[in-house]
Design an enzyme around this catalytic site. Structure first.
Site, PDB file in Angstrom:
ATOM      1  N   ASP A 197      11.821   4.658  -2.032  1.00  0.00           N
ATOM      2  CA  ASP A 197      10.662   4.524  -1.150  1.00  0.00           C
ATOM      3  C   ASP A 197      10.791   3.352  -0.181  1.00  0.00           C
ATOM      4  O   ASP A 197      11.357   2.301  -0.509  1.00  0.00           O
ATOM      5  CB  ASP A 197       9.405   4.341  -2.009  1.00  0.00           C
ATOM      6  N   ASN A 233       0.775   8.450  -3.238  1.00  0.00           N
ATOM      7  CA  ASN A 233       1.540   7.305  -3.730  1.00  0.00           C
ATOM      8  C   ASN A 233       0.638   6.291  -4.427  1.00  0.00           C
ATOM      9  O   ASN A 233      -0.388   5.872  -3.870  1.00  0.00           O
ATOM     10  CB  ASN A 233       2.245   6.610  -2.574  1.00  0.00           C
ATOM     11  N   VAL A 234       1.054   5.885  -5.626  1.00  0.00           N
ATOM     12  CA  VAL A 234       0.276   4.931  -6.434  1.00  0.00           C
ATOM     13  C   VAL A 234       1.210   3.834  -6.925  1.00  0.00           C
ATOM     14  O   VAL A 234       2.230   4.119  -7.561  1.00  0.00           O
ATOM     15  CB  VAL A 234      -0.377   5.627  -7.642  1.00  0.00           C
TER      16      VAL A 234
END
Length: 282
Positions: free
Chosen positions: A84, A233-234
């Site tokens: 990411d 996304n977390v």
């Protein structure tokens, strides 16, 4: 279970009208907790390692990637491995040999034309190797080292027409968009622009990605998925759960030195946080 590709999980979620969660991995405990939470919820998940996490591990990708992949292989849950917020081209190129099926290549800080060129190059490289490539357009903000950003300031949010041109010119497989959330929020107070989400969904043919979801309330996340968001996304929510348990344990036992005692609690808190988000998306 063998790793599943990110593209497969996102595509299946999109077809079903669901979201799929991507959780940030920083330590081995993060990876174990995410896998456990996915198992409890009975839903797939994406294990994502950010460029900042790689820097935390001495700018060496191999060890944390191998550990995360090993956790995924040992789990009965369907799990994917994603790299990411990559800005370093060399790190992008290191992803494929380490088993990543996808990369979020982040050229969002560049001028628009430079962003398009750099992202298109990354997409060509990735597609030659069967990799799924995500990019970002707009300013989500809140990453470590960035100046504070008002998610509601003029010009910050993603423009649908520009997004359509960007996707066409770069060939990306998914697009992270700025719609009112920011990274690193510790309180769930973000208010999303759902009309914009729907417009972006109509304008681009690829799945939309919501970054900074830790700061978004449950009802807002559900509504965002209904409007067209797919990959959710977390990250910070896991760190909040982790740190809260460690802080509470050491406050209660200030002479404690065995990390297994508080890391066990921290891992369990992250697993429950993971499972809660997982159940929210289906």
């Amino acid at each position: 279970m063998p790793l599943v590709s990110t593209g497969e999980l996102v595509g299946q979620a999109r077809a079903a009208g669901h979201g799929v969660a991507a959780f940030n991995v920083i330590t081995l405990e993060h990876a174990e907790a995410i896998a456990l939470g996915a198992e409890r919820a009975g839903t797939p998940a994406i294990l994502q390692i950010s460029e900042n996490a790689v820097k935390f591990h001495g700018s060496r990708l191999s060890a944390i990637a191998a550990a995360t992949a090993a956790v995924a292989h040992a789990s009965p849950a369907r799990l994917a491995l994603h790299l990411d917020h990559v800005t370093d081209v060399e790190l992008l190129r290191a992803a494929h040999p380490e088993g990543f099926s996808s990369v979020m290549f982040d050229a969002s800080k560049l001028a628009y034309g430079e962003n398009v060129k750099a992202t298109a190059d990354a997409v060509r490289w990735g597609h030659e190797r069967g990799m799924w490539i995500e990019a970002e357009l707009g300013e989500v903000g809140g990453k470590e080292g960035e100046p504070p950003l008002d998610a509601h300031a003029p010009g910050v949010r993603t423009d649908p027409a520009e997004a359509a041109a960007y996707v066409a010119d770069t060939g990306v497989d998914a697009l992270a968009v700025a719609v009112g959330s920011t990274h690193a929020m510790t309180e769930r107070t973000a208010c999303l622009d759902h009309e914009l989400i729907a417009s972006l969904c109509a304008a681009v043919p690829v799945p939309l990605v919501l970054h900074g979801s830790s700061g978004v309330p449950d009802a807002e996340i559900r509504r965002a998925i209904a409007s067209g968001m797919v990959k959710i996304n977390v990250g910070t929510a896991l760190n909040t759960a982790f740190t809260g348990e460690v802080r509470a344990y050491l406050t209660g036992d200030p002479k404690g030195v065995d990390p297994r005692k508080y890391l066990t609690l921290a891992r369990e808190a992250m697993a429950e946080t993971t499972a809660r988000f997982q159940r929210l998306l289906v």
